[in-house]
Design a protein around this motif. Structure first.
Motif, PDB file in Angstrom:
ATOM      1  N   SER A 179       0.837  -1.191   0.000  1.00  0.00           N
ATOM      2  CA  SER A 179       0.000   0.000   0.000  1.00  0.00           C
ATOM      3  C   SER A 179       0.869   1.236   0.000  1.00  0.00           C
ATOM      4  N   GLY A 180       0.499   2.184  -0.821  1.00  0.00           N
ATOM      5  CA  GLY A 180       1.206   3.455  -0.883  1.00  0.00           C
ATOM      6  C   GLY A 180       0.458   4.527  -0.120  1.00  0.00           C
ATOM      7  N   GLU A 181       0.633   5.721  -0.589  1.00  0.00           N
ATOM      8  CA  GLU A 181      -0.019   6.872   0.035  1.00  0.00           C
ATOM      9  C   GLU A 181      -1.525   6.671   0.067  1.00  0.00           C
ATOM     10  N   ARG A 182      -2.117   6.902   1.218  1.00  0.00           N
ATOM     11  CA  ARG A 182      -3.564   6.806   1.432  1.00  0.00           C
ATOM     12  C   ARG A 182      -4.114   5.404   1.184  1.00  0.00           C
ATOM     13  N   GLY A 183      -3.249   4.386   1.251  1.00  0.00           N
ATOM     14  CA  GLY A 183      -3.702   3.007   1.148  1.00  0.00           C
ATOM     15  C   GLY A 183      -3.849   2.460  -0.255  1.00  0.00           C
ATOM     16  N   ALA A 184      -3.573   3.268  -1.266  1.00  0.00           N
ATOM     17  CA  ALA A 184      -3.709   2.796  -2.645  1.00  0.00           C
ATOM     18  C   ALA A 184      -2.648   1.741  -2.947  1.00  0.00           C
ATOM     19  N   PRO A 185      -2.998   0.713  -3.729  1.00  0.00           N
ATOM     20  CA  PRO A 185      -2.010  -0.303  -4.063  1.00  0.00           C
ATOM     21  C   PRO A 185      -0.880   0.267  -4.920  1.00  0.00           C
ATOM     22  N   VAL A 186       0.320  -0.224  -4.680  1.00  0.00           N
ATOM     23  CA  VAL A 186       1.485   0.132  -5.492  1.00  0.00           C
ATOM     24  C   VAL A 186       1.740  -1.040  -6.433  1.00  0.00           C
ATOM     25  N   TRP A 187       1.514  -0.818  -7.723  1.00  0.00           N
ATOM     26  CA  TRP A 187       1.628  -1.880  -8.714  1.00  0.00           C
ATOM     27  C   TRP A 187       3.050  -1.993  -9.228  1.00  0.00           C
ATOM     28  N   PRO A 188       3.442  -3.177  -9.655  1.00  0.00           N
ATOM     29  CA  PRO A 188       4.763  -3.331 -10.285  1.00  0.00           C
ATOM     30  C   PRO A 188       4.885  -2.403 -11.495  1.00  0.00           C
ATOM     31  N   ALA A 189       6.095  -2.001 -11.799  1.00  0.00           N
ATOM     32  CA  ALA A 189       6.341  -1.132 -12.946  1.00  0.00           C
ATOM     33  C   ALA A 189       5.711  -1.733 -14.199  1.00  0.00           C
ATOM     34  N   GLY A 190       5.066  -0.893 -14.968  1.00  0.00           N
ATOM     35  CA  GLY A 190       4.457  -1.326 -16.218  1.00  0.00           C
ATOM     36  C   GLY A 190       3.013  -1.750 -16.110  1.00  0.00           C
ATOM     37  N   LEU A 191       2.449  -1.730 -14.892  1.00  0.00           N
ATOM     38  CA  LEU A 191       1.059  -2.137 -14.698  1.00  0.00           C
ATOM     39  C   LEU A 191       0.277  -1.038 -13.993  1.00  0.00           C
ATOM     40  N   ILE A 192      -1.003  -0.958 -14.295  1.00  0.00           N
ATOM     41  CA  ILE A 192      -1.938  -0.187 -13.484  1.00  0.00           C
ATOM     42  C   ILE A 192      -3.087  -1.122 -13.147  1.00  0.00           C
ATOM     43  N   GLY A 193      -3.742  -0.851 -12.053  1.00  0.00           N
ATOM     44  CA  GLY A 193      -4.812  -1.753 -11.660  1.00  0.00           C
ATOM     45  C   GLY A 193      -5.637  -1.231 -10.524  1.00  0.00           C
ATOM     46  N   SER A 194      -6.510  -2.102 -10.058  1.00  0.00           N
ATOM     47  CA  SER A 194      -7.409  -1.774  -8.962  1.00  0.00           C
ATOM     48  C   SER A 194      -7.800  -3.081  -8.278  1.00  0.00           C
ATOM     49  N   MET A 195      -8.088  -2.978  -6.993  1.00  0.00           N
ATOM     50  CA  MET A 195      -8.557  -4.130  -6.221  1.00  0.00           C
ATOM     51  C   MET A 195      -9.771  -3.696  -5.419  1.00  0.00           C
ATOM     52  N   THR A 196     -10.641  -4.651  -5.129  1.00  0.00           N
ATOM     53  CA  THR A 196     -11.807  -4.376  -4.302  1.00  0.00           C
ATOM     54  C   THR A 196     -12.182  -5.634  -3.532  1.00  0.00           C
ATOM     55  N   HIS A 197     -12.841  -5.450  -2.414  1.00  0.00           N
ATOM     56  CA  HIS A 197     -13.392  -6.587  -1.677  1.00  0.00           C
ATOM     57  C   HIS A 197     -14.589  -6.124  -0.874  1.00  0.00           C
TER      58      HIS A 197
END
Length: 119
Positions: free
Chosen positions: A68-86
């Protein structure tokens, strides 16, 4: 189901409560983020990371930690963007190669009646 809502170039993976992804082993960096969390939170955290790792693999990217990065957002590996939910009994991750979309976001809520006053 969530993959039906996303553009075809997005890889989405979902897990329901009984899916083995709910017991995904965490990388040490991820484990440190939930070491004090209750069991329910730890399982949700593991499930979405399991979904993210499976999506990475579908994109040909080796499975890596998602911290998790700033404000809890996921930090993705270089070259990817994404989102998660539960939400209760459900987790999902959606990934795409950077440059194919400007951004990506998903969200899930339990299927049920809306609270009074919400419409």
């Amino acid at each position: 189901m969530i993959e039906e809502l996303l553009p075809g170039l997005v890889v989405a993976v979902e897990a329901h409560r009984d899916d083995p992804l709910w017991d995904t082993p965490l990388f040490a960096e991820e484990e440190a983020l939930v070491e004090r969390a209750v069991a329910k939170r730890r399982r949700e955290f593991a499930a979405v990371r399991g979904c993210a790792r499976r999506a990475m693999e579908k994109l040909g990217v080796p499975a890596q930690p998602v911290v998790s990065g700033e404000r809890g957002a996921p930090v993705w590996p270089a070259g990817l963007i994404g989102s998660m939910t539960h939400c209760d009994g459900y987790g999902a991750a959606a990934l795409v190669r950077a440059g194919e979309l400007a951004s990506l976001g998903i969200d899930a809520e339990p299927h049920g009646p809306l609270p009074e006053g919400v419409g």
